[in-house]
Design an enzyme around this catalytic site. Structure first.
Site, PDB file in Angstrom:
ATOM      1  N   HIS A  87       0.827  -1.225   0.000  1.00 29.27           N
ATOM      2  CA  HIS A  87       0.000   0.000   0.000  1.00 29.27           C
ATOM      3  C   HIS A  87       0.854   1.266   0.000  1.00 29.27           C
ATOM      4  CE1 HIS A  87      -3.824  -2.168   0.805  1.00 29.27           C
ATOM      5  NE2 HIS A  87      -3.040  -3.012   1.440  1.00 29.27           N
ATOM      6  N   ASN A 160     -10.270  -2.902   2.339  1.00 31.17           N
ATOM      7  CA  ASN A 160      -9.978  -2.882   0.904  1.00 31.17           C
ATOM      8  C   ASN A 160     -11.255  -2.612   0.117  1.00 31.17           C
ATOM      9  OD1 ASN A 160      -7.238  -3.387   1.064  1.00 31.17           O
ATOM     10  ND2 ASN A 160      -7.426  -5.591   0.709  1.00 31.17           N
ATOM     11  N   TYR A 374       0.632  -4.304  12.534  1.00 28.52           N
ATOM     12  CA  TYR A 374       0.565  -2.873  12.219  1.00 28.52           C
ATOM     13  C   TYR A 374       1.340  -1.984  13.188  1.00 28.52           C
ATOM     14  CZ  TYR A 374      -2.565  -3.984   8.404  1.00 28.52           C
ATOM     15  OH  TYR A 374      -3.067  -4.469   7.231  1.00 28.52           O
TER      16      TYR A 374
HETATM   17 FE1  HDE Z   1      -2.346  -4.800   5.496  1.00 31.60          FE
HETATM   18  N1  HDE Z   1      -0.578  -3.953   5.977  1.00 31.60           N
HETATM   19  N2  HDE Z   1      -1.629  -6.593   6.094  1.00 31.60           N
HETATM   20  N3  HDE Z   1      -4.048  -5.747   4.868  1.00 31.60           N
HETATM   21  N4  HDE Z   1      -3.064  -3.085   4.852  1.00 31.60           N
HETATM   22  C1  HDE Z   1      -0.273  -2.662   5.831  1.00 31.60           C
HETATM   23  O1  HDE Z   1       0.763  -1.356   7.455  1.00 31.60           O
HETATM   24  C2  HDE Z   1      -0.499  -6.794   6.793  1.00 31.60           C
HETATM   25  C3  HDE Z   1      -4.337  -7.063   4.977  1.00 31.60           C
HETATM   26  C4  HDE Z   1      -4.309  -2.831   4.367  1.00 31.60           C
HETATM   27  O2  HDE Z   1      -3.290   3.445   3.959  1.00 31.60           O
HETATM   28  C5  HDE Z   1       1.042  -2.286   6.448  1.00 31.60           C
HETATM   29  O3  HDE Z   1       1.013   0.849   7.877  1.00 31.60           O
HETATM   30  C6  HDE Z   1      -0.376  -8.171   7.191  1.00 31.60           C
HETATM   31  C7  HDE Z   1      -5.710  -7.312   4.654  1.00 31.60           C
HETATM   32  C8  HDE Z   1      -4.423  -1.451   3.984  1.00 31.60           C
HETATM   33  O4  HDE Z   1      -1.679   3.308   5.421  1.00 31.60           O
HETATM   34  C9  HDE Z   1       1.540  -3.611   7.040  1.00 31.60           C
HETATM   35  C10 HDE Z   1      -1.477  -8.786   6.693  1.00 31.60           C
HETATM   36  C11 HDE Z   1      -6.231  -6.087   4.331  1.00 31.60           C
HETATM   37  C12 HDE Z   1      -3.194  -0.894   4.275  1.00 31.60           C
HETATM   38  C13 HDE Z   1       0.406  -4.543   6.678  1.00 31.60           C
HETATM   39  C14 HDE Z   1      -2.257  -7.797   6.002  1.00 31.60           C
HETATM   40  C15 HDE Z   1      -5.182  -5.132   4.462  1.00 31.60           C
HETATM   41  C16 HDE Z   1      -2.368  -1.938   4.818  1.00 31.60           C
HETATM   42  C17 HDE Z   1       2.023  -1.590   5.548  1.00 31.60           C
HETATM   43  C18 HDE Z   1      -1.852 -10.256   6.786  1.00 31.60           C
HETATM   44  C19 HDE Z   1      -7.658  -5.767   3.853  1.00 31.60           C
HETATM   45  C20 HDE Z   1      -2.761   0.542   4.021  1.00 31.60           C
HETATM   46  C21 HDE Z   1       2.107  -0.175   6.058  1.00 31.60           C
HETATM   47  C22 HDE Z   1      -1.918 -10.742   8.110  1.00 31.60           C
HETATM   48  C23 HDE Z   1      -8.655  -6.007   4.831  1.00 31.60           C
HETATM   49  C24 HDE Z   1      -3.062   1.439   5.162  1.00 31.60           C
HETATM   50  C25 HDE Z   1       1.253  -0.132   7.208  1.00 31.60           C
HETATM   51  C26 HDE Z   1      -2.637   2.848   4.822  1.00 31.60           C
HETATM   52  C27 HDE Z   1      -1.046  -1.738   5.244  1.00 31.60           C
HETATM   53  C28 HDE Z   1       0.433  -5.814   7.069  1.00 31.60           C
HETATM   54  C29 HDE Z   1      -3.443  -8.123   5.315  1.00 31.60           C
HETATM   55  C30 HDE Z   1      -5.400  -3.748   4.195  1.00 31.60           C
HETATM   56  C31 HDE Z   1       2.898  -4.084   6.576  1.00 31.60           C
HETATM   57  C32 HDE Z   1       0.772  -8.749   7.997  1.00 31.60           C
HETATM   58  C33 HDE Z   1      -6.435  -8.648   4.696  1.00 31.60           C
HETATM   59  C34 HDE Z   1      -5.637  -0.762   3.391  1.00 31.60           C
HETATM   60  O5  HDE Z   1       1.633  -3.535   8.432  1.00 31.60           O
END
Ligand code: HDE
Length: 703
Positions: A87, A160, A374
């Site tokens: 993202h 999402n 996060y």
């Molecule tokens: Fe994320 N995800 N994610 N994700 N995600 C991040 O956090 C992560 C997942 C989502 O505009 C990171 O601050 C793991 C699902 C959005 O700043 C990080 C897993 C969904 C955003 C991270 C998931 C998301 C992130 C990268 C699996 C939809 C952007 C930077 C366990 C429901 C937020 C940050 C923004 C961002 C990890 C799965 C949505 C790396 C480990 C499922 C919208 O922490």
């Protein structure tokens, strides 16, 4: 009037001084005190010369003593922070959430207690795979992260624009992300899933097949952030004052209806305007057309969960809206762009674990993993435990705790006592009544690494999604799969995907196989449980079925030539504005054209810079002579040919005929081509535009 100078009045400049000033560009940069603020160092020291470093003589070495140079370069060298691992490319805006009615029966969260209550909000939209500078129209999932600054702390719904996910367990997240990112030996492709490693991982991960159907659909190439849905994805809990629990899923519904572009268009938009989505949000908010979404919740109890066909803890499944209609509970309005992109949009830190009392987690194993992830990621990116001190991340309600010190501490607890319990009667205390309480769920079982059997059906909802699409949408899915797999160089990976598709829809599998030149269809992939064919189609899953009922928020591109009818343009503009849409003029050259009545029609774009992919519908307002001339320009022919191929409505004056002809478009090909003359015809054109696209044309154009 003489240029102002920083030399104090009365002090005469020598000829030597004046020469030096000119050589340094000095006069251009100096300002009189009191006119604008004086430039300072970060320490607040006024700066006398920001054009030249401190040297020994005009051509001598630079001295170490130059603290202003050192500070300026030092700060510049440290301007970047790590971009988000996923993202990275995003765009955000401020706004508010307005509660429709009290949900006290289900939750004690303060935000849902009073109808009409407004809560400040910040939203960040993003793509997942691309780097920070990648193009907006990549085929990808869009992040839809909402921060609600509630009276009980920040609540982040980090969702999402697609209601399901690729994987069922957090432990697979690094793998799926590694596979979709540029391949590590060659560092390409950027912001694209069309390559071997992604499809290899997918072909070996059948649980991703439902999500793959969504990502290959037009959901992954939205026309605008404003026209897409958002989903919390996981099942959460709501807890009321008696700590009674309901399960809940969150849905954001765009007021302006759903809309996407077609792939050929997306590719061209990326070249014409890589910031297409950013610009769209910026323009909408700056012009006072504030985008809006309705928050709807699917609320259900344990009995519903037990009777549902799939496990509500499985993030690769959704609950069809027809089965459990989402209830509107409030609206989100975005009405202000950040003052500074970096300070706000880049530094905003969303965390799934930010929930207020009354909202709680389910055991969804993906959500559980995210709650761990996060906090970690914010420390890495923002570099200090004090990232909550940044204004964008700080709560907007009163807060009191004993956390202190660390890098960049902006505020520490005041007074003598920074611990509790203490004997001085000072400092905050916990509150059983008002504080966060978890749902008291009884958990037991052997400690083991195991996937629940209730997570085993990987194809039924993928099939249901495909069956819920209209014919053009099904075709787009087939085309997307074919395109993506055509970029995969390892034949066995392509075949494996076809073997999964056979479990979803035979026709789809056959089309893709044929286009990929796979002569002998592989065996269907082994399915852990039989795929259901009794799940009813869900129209809520189609974009076309959920379009807008007006053309509001959309944009018409009007191509004009010298000798165009200015009065007609005026009528067109007022009809477009009345609909709540906007219009931009494109001309053969910068500066616009002289209309038939001698007036100048100003233009926003010249033809090479304003291709029709940037617009939802187009009008050719041309004199015959103008059209003849434009017919000789490739950009003008593409303007028309693309608008036609992308199934857009095209209004034209009779004079446009030569250009239409040269672009290979039969002016009478279908009802999407409309002659504009009188106001009635303009009204008819706008009415047609409400349908957004003439999909029936697609079979003729064969993109
Ligand atoms: Fe994320 N995800 N994610 N994700 N995600 C991040 O956090 C992560 C997942 C989502 O505009 C990171 O601050 C793991 C699902 C959005 O700043 C990080 C897993 C969904 C955003 C991270 C998931 C998301 C992130 C990268 C699996 C939809 C952007 C930077 C366990 C429901 C937020 C940050 C923004 C961002 C990890 C799965 C949505 C790396 C480990 C499922 C919208 O922490």
């Amino acid at each position: 009037m003489a240029k102002p100078s920083s030399r104090s009045s009365g002090q005469k400049a020598t000829v030597h001084d004046q020469k030096l000033d000119r050589a340094n560009g000095g006069e251009l940069h100096q300002v009189a005190e009191g006119d604008v603020p004086i430039l300072t160092t970060a320490q607040g020291g006024p700066v006398s010369d920001d054009q030249n470093s401190l040297k020994v003589g005009a051509r001598g070495p630079t001295v170490l003593e130059d603290f202003h140079l050192r500070e300026k370069i030092f700060h510049f060298d440290h301007e970047r922070i790590p971009e988000r691992v996923v993202h990275a490319r995003g765009y955000g805006a401020h706004g508010y959430f307005e509660t429709y009615k009290s949900l006290a029966k289900y939750t004690r969260a303060d935000i849902f207690q009073r109808a009409g209550e407004k809560t400040p909000a910040f939203v960040r939209f993003s793509t997942v795979a691309g780097s920070k500078g990648s193009a907006d129209l990549a085929r990808d999932v869009r992040g839809f992260a909402v921060k609600l600054y509630t009276q009980e702390g920040n609540w982040d719904i980090v969702g999402n624009n697609i209601p399901v996910f690729f994987i069922q367990d957090a432990i697979k997240f690094p793998d799926i992300i590694h596979s979709v990112k540029p391949e590590p030996d060659r560092a390409f492709p950027q912001a694209a899933s069309a390559h071997d490693t992604f499809w290899d991982f997918i072909s070996l991960t059948p649980e991703s097949m439902h999500m793959i159907m969504w990502v290959m659909s037009d959901r992954a190439i939205p026309r605008s952030f404003r026209f897409m849905e958002g989903f919390g994805v996981h099942t959460f809990r709501m807890l009321n004052a008696k700590d009674e629990s309901s399960f809940v899923k969150f849905h954001w519904k765009p007021k302006l209806g759903l809309q996407s572009v077609v792939w050929n268009e997306a590719v061209k938009i990326n070249g014409a305007d890589p910031d297409f989505h950013r610009r769209d949000l910026w323009e909408a908010i700056q012009s006072g057309n504030f985008p809006e979404w309705e928050l709807r919740v699917q609320l259900f109890d344990q009995d519903f969960a037990d009777s549902f066909d799939f496990d509500v803890l499985d993030p690769t499944k959704l609950i069809p809206e027809e089965l459990l209609p989402p209830i509107p509970v409030g609206r989100l309005v975005l009405d202000r762009m950040p003052d500074n992109f970096f300070a706000e949009t880049e530094q905003v830190a969303f965390m799934t674990q930010n929930v207020p009392p009354g909202i709680d987690f389910s055991n969804d194993p993906l959500l559980q993993g995210r709650n761990f992830s996060y906090l970690d990621t914010q420390i890495k990116r923002l570099g200090s435990t004090n990232f909550t001190h940044l204004p964008i991340n700080a709560p907007k309600c009163p807060f009191h705790h004993f956390q202190q010190d660390g890098h960049m501490a902006m505020r520490n607890p005041v007074g003598r006592v920074n611990y509790q319990p203490n004997s001085f009667g000072e400092g905050p205390r916990e509150s059983r009544q008002r504080g966060f309480r978890s749902f008291v769920e009884v958990e037991e079982g052997p400690k083991q690494r195991l996937r629940a059997e209730s997570f085993a059906d990987h194809y039924s909802q993928a099939r249901q999604f495909f069956n819920s699409q209209t014919a053009p949408e099904q075709k787009h899915i087939a085309m997307a799969l074919t395109f993506e797999l055509s970029k995969v160089e390892t034949p066995v990976i392509r075949e494996r995907i076809v073997s999964h598709l056979l479990n979803i829809d035979e026709g789809l599998a056959e089309t893709v196989a044929e286009k990929l030149g796979i002569k002998d269809l592989p065996r269907p992939a082994d399915a852990a449980v039989p795929t259901r064919d009794d799940l009813e189609a869900s129209p809520a899953l189609s974009i076309i079925e959920n379009g807008p009922d007006s053309f509001a928020g959309r944009k018409v591109g009007v191509l004009v030539s010298p000798g165009a009818d200015a009065a007609l343009l005026k009528k067109l503009l007022s009809a477009i504005e009345e609909e709540g849409a906007t219009m931009e003029v494109i001309a053969p050259q910068v500066g616009g054209v002289e209309a038939a009545d001698g007036n100048v029609i100003p233009a926003k774009h010249m033809i090479g810079g304003g291709p029709s992919v940037l617009f939802d519908a187009v009008v050719l307002l041309l004199s015959e002579e103008g059209a003849e001339r434009l017919a000789g320009e490739a950009a003008a022919r593409d303007f028309v040919a693309d608008a036609f191929a992308h199934c857009k409505f095209i209004g034209f004056t009779p004079g446009a005929a030569p250009l239409l002809r040269k672009a290979g478009v039969d002016a009478e090909a279908d009802e999407g081509l409309m002659v504009l003359g009188d106001p009635k015809a303009i009204a008819g054109f706008i009415e047609s535009c409400r349908k957004l696209r003439l999909w029936s044309r697609e079979t003729a154009v064969k993109l």
